[in-house]
Write a protein that holds these residues in place. Structure first.
Motif, short mmCIF file in Angstrom:
data_model
loop_
_atom_site.label_atom_id
_atom_site.label_comp_id
_atom_site.label_asym_id
_atom_site.label_seq_id
_atom_site.Cartn_x
_atom_site.Cartn_y
_atom_site.Cartn_z
N GLY A 59 -3.67 4.47 68.71
CA GLY A 59 -2.34 4.56 68.11
C GLY A 59 -2.30 4.09 66.66
N ILE A 60 -3.39 4.37 65.93
CA ILE A 60 -3.46 3.94 64.53
C ILE A 60 -3.30 5.16 63.60
N PRO A 61 -2.23 5.19 62.79
CA PRO A 61 -2.01 6.31 61.89
C PRO A 61 -3.14 6.43 60.86
N LEU A 62 -3.57 7.66 60.64
CA LEU A 62 -4.69 7.94 59.72
C LEU A 62 -4.25 9.03 58.76
N MET A 63 -4.36 8.75 57.45
CA MET A 63 -3.95 9.73 56.44
C MET A 63 -5.05 9.87 55.40
N VAL A 64 -5.03 10.99 54.67
CA VAL A 64 -6.01 11.23 53.61
C VAL A 64 -5.26 11.57 52.32
N THR A 65 -5.68 10.92 51.21
CA THR A 65 -5.16 11.30 49.90
C THR A 65 -6.32 11.74 49.03
N SER A 66 -6.06 12.69 48.13
CA SER A 66 -7.13 13.13 47.22
C SER A 66 -7.28 12.16 46.06
N LEU A 67 -6.34 11.23 45.92
CA LEU A 67 -6.40 10.27 44.80
C LEU A 67 -7.53 9.27 45.00
N PRO A 68 -8.11 8.78 43.90
CA PRO A 68 -9.11 7.71 44.03
C PRO A 68 -8.46 6.37 44.37
N MET A 69 -9.30 5.39 44.69
CA MET A 69 -8.82 4.08 45.14
C MET A 69 -7.90 3.41 44.12
N PHE A 70 -8.37 3.31 42.89
CA PHE A 70 -7.62 2.58 41.86
C PHE A 70 -6.23 3.17 41.67
N GLU A 71 -6.16 4.48 41.57
CA GLU A 71 -4.86 5.12 41.35
C GLU A 71 -3.95 4.98 42.57
N SER A 72 -4.54 5.08 43.75
CA SER A 72 -3.75 4.92 44.98
C SER A 72 -3.12 3.53 45.03
N CYS A 73 -3.95 2.51 44.76
CA CYS A 73 -3.46 1.13 44.76
C CYS A 73 -2.38 0.96 43.69
N GLY A 74 -2.66 1.50 42.50
CA GLY A 74 -1.73 1.34 41.38
C GLY A 74 -0.37 1.96 41.68
N LEU A 75 -0.37 3.14 42.26
CA LEU A 75 0.90 3.81 42.56
C LEU A 75 1.71 3.04 43.59
N LEU A 76 1.03 2.51 44.60
CA LEU A 76 1.76 1.75 45.63
C LEU A 76 2.27 0.42 45.06
N TYR A 77 1.46 -0.20 44.22
CA TYR A 77 1.86 -1.47 43.62
C TYR A 77 3.07 -1.27 42.72
N ARG A 78 3.04 -0.18 41.95
CA ARG A 78 4.16 0.12 41.05
C ARG A 78 5.43 0.40 41.84
N ALA A 79 5.25 0.91 43.05
CA ALA A 79 6.40 1.22 43.91
C ALA A 79 6.96 -0.04 44.58
N GLY A 80 6.30 -1.18 44.34
CA GLY A 80 6.88 -2.44 44.80
C GLY A 80 6.18 -3.09 45.98
N ILE A 81 5.11 -2.48 46.48
CA ILE A 81 4.42 -3.07 47.62
C ILE A 81 3.56 -4.24 47.15
N LYS A 82 3.42 -5.24 48.01
CA LYS A 82 2.68 -6.44 47.62
C LYS A 82 1.21 -6.36 48.03
N GLY A 83 0.39 -7.15 47.33
CA GLY A 83 -0.99 -7.34 47.76
C GLY A 83 -1.05 -8.44 48.80
N CYS A 84 -2.17 -8.51 49.53
CA CYS A 84 -2.27 -9.48 50.62
C CYS A 84 -2.19 -10.92 50.13
N SER A 85 -2.72 -11.19 48.93
CA SER A 85 -2.71 -12.58 48.44
C SER A 85 -1.32 -13.01 48.00
N GLU A 86 -0.44 -12.06 47.77
CA GLU A 86 0.92 -12.40 47.33
C GLU A 86 1.85 -12.66 48.51
#
Lengths: 143, 122
Positions: free
Chosen positions: B88-115
């Motif tokens: 029951g674990i959702p699995l998705m694929v994006t064509s974006l690279p890691m850095f850009e994927s992280c950057g887009l989500l961070y810009r959208a307001g999601i937090k990192g684990c250390s925060e």
């Protein structure tokens, strides 16, 4: 449930069998969920059990993973027949690993396994004899 | 943020777990080392990874992660998809690279684990 007896779970592990690596920890997790252990406690038990299970799969020839679930705590005991650990103090250091490249390519062998087990547990003990095997005892209290 | 928002932001293809897209994502962890994920992730964390082996599903299960996004367009094998479905674990694929994927989500307001500080969590 008898408080002294607890629920006893036991799983055989085979070195190099990455197809089912993690299945024992998955089963332990499901039992803990069924009896209503707190989710953050289950997570700590599952992570330490999984790290110990992966260590056997990666490094040893065979082993057994046992869980004893008591009302107030869960004990994880992992015993393997394998090369053992020559220098435990070194192995306990974050980032130290003897895992080969093909293990690292799977996302393991980062040298975080043993430190992560310590971090997740309330009591941790390790004994190892070079050329024979390793035994790990972990206790995690439920509250 | 929900998994459905992640799907929109990263323009992901949903491989399995479409029924879980309204699950809340509290934090994101981007990593290829599964032990690091287990050390640093919290509950309700989304994993972004370039790995496609079966251990990513195990790690998600053990660590109570809410789902996995495979970056750089990598596609998992049928055994990985089957296990994700069974757990029951959702699995998705994006064509974006890691850095850009992280950057887009961070810009959208999601937090990192250390925060993120979760009561009762390590």
């Amino acid at each position: 449930m008898n408080s002294e007896q607890g629920i006893a779970l036991e799983y055989e592990l085979k070195g190099g069998d990455f197809e089912i690596a993690g299945e024992a920890s998955s089963k332990i997790k499901r039992v803990l969920q069924q009896i209503g252990v707190r989710s953050d406690v289950i997570r700590r038990i599952a992570i330490s059990s999984y790290e110990a299970e992966m260590n056997v799969i990666i490094h040893a020839w065979s082993g057994v993973l046992k869980a004893r679930v008591f009302p107030d705590r869960t004990e994880i005991i992992v015993e393997d027949q394998g090369p053992g650990i020559a220098d435990i103090d070194l192995a306990m250091q974050e980032g130290y690993s003897t895992a080969p490249d093909h293990i690292r390519e799977m996302g393991f062998g980062a040298g975080m396994g043993l430190p992560n087990m310590v971090r997740c547990s309330d009591e941790f003990a390790i004994n190892s004899v070079a050329g024979q095997g390793t035994r790990i005892n972990i206790v995690i209290r439920h509250s | 943020m929900k998994l459905a928002d992640v799907q929109t932001i990263l323009n992901t293809e949903v491989i399995c777990g479409r029924e879980h897209l309204d699950t809340e994502v509290v934090a994101v962890c981007g990593a290829d080392l599964m032990s690091d994920v287990l050390v640093h992730s919290k509950e309700k964390t989304l994993l972004l990874t370039g790995l496609t082996n079966i251990q990513i599903i195990r790690t998600a299960e053990v660590g109570d992660l809410v789902g996995i996004v495979l970056v750089r367009g990598k596609r998992p094998g049928p055994d990985v998809i089957q296990m994700a479905e069974s757990k029951g674990i959702p699995l998705m694929v994006t064509s974006l690279p890691m850095f850009e994927s992280c950057g887009l989500l961070y810009r959208a307001g999601i937090k990192g684990c250390s925060e993120l500080v979760v009561a009762g969590e390590l």
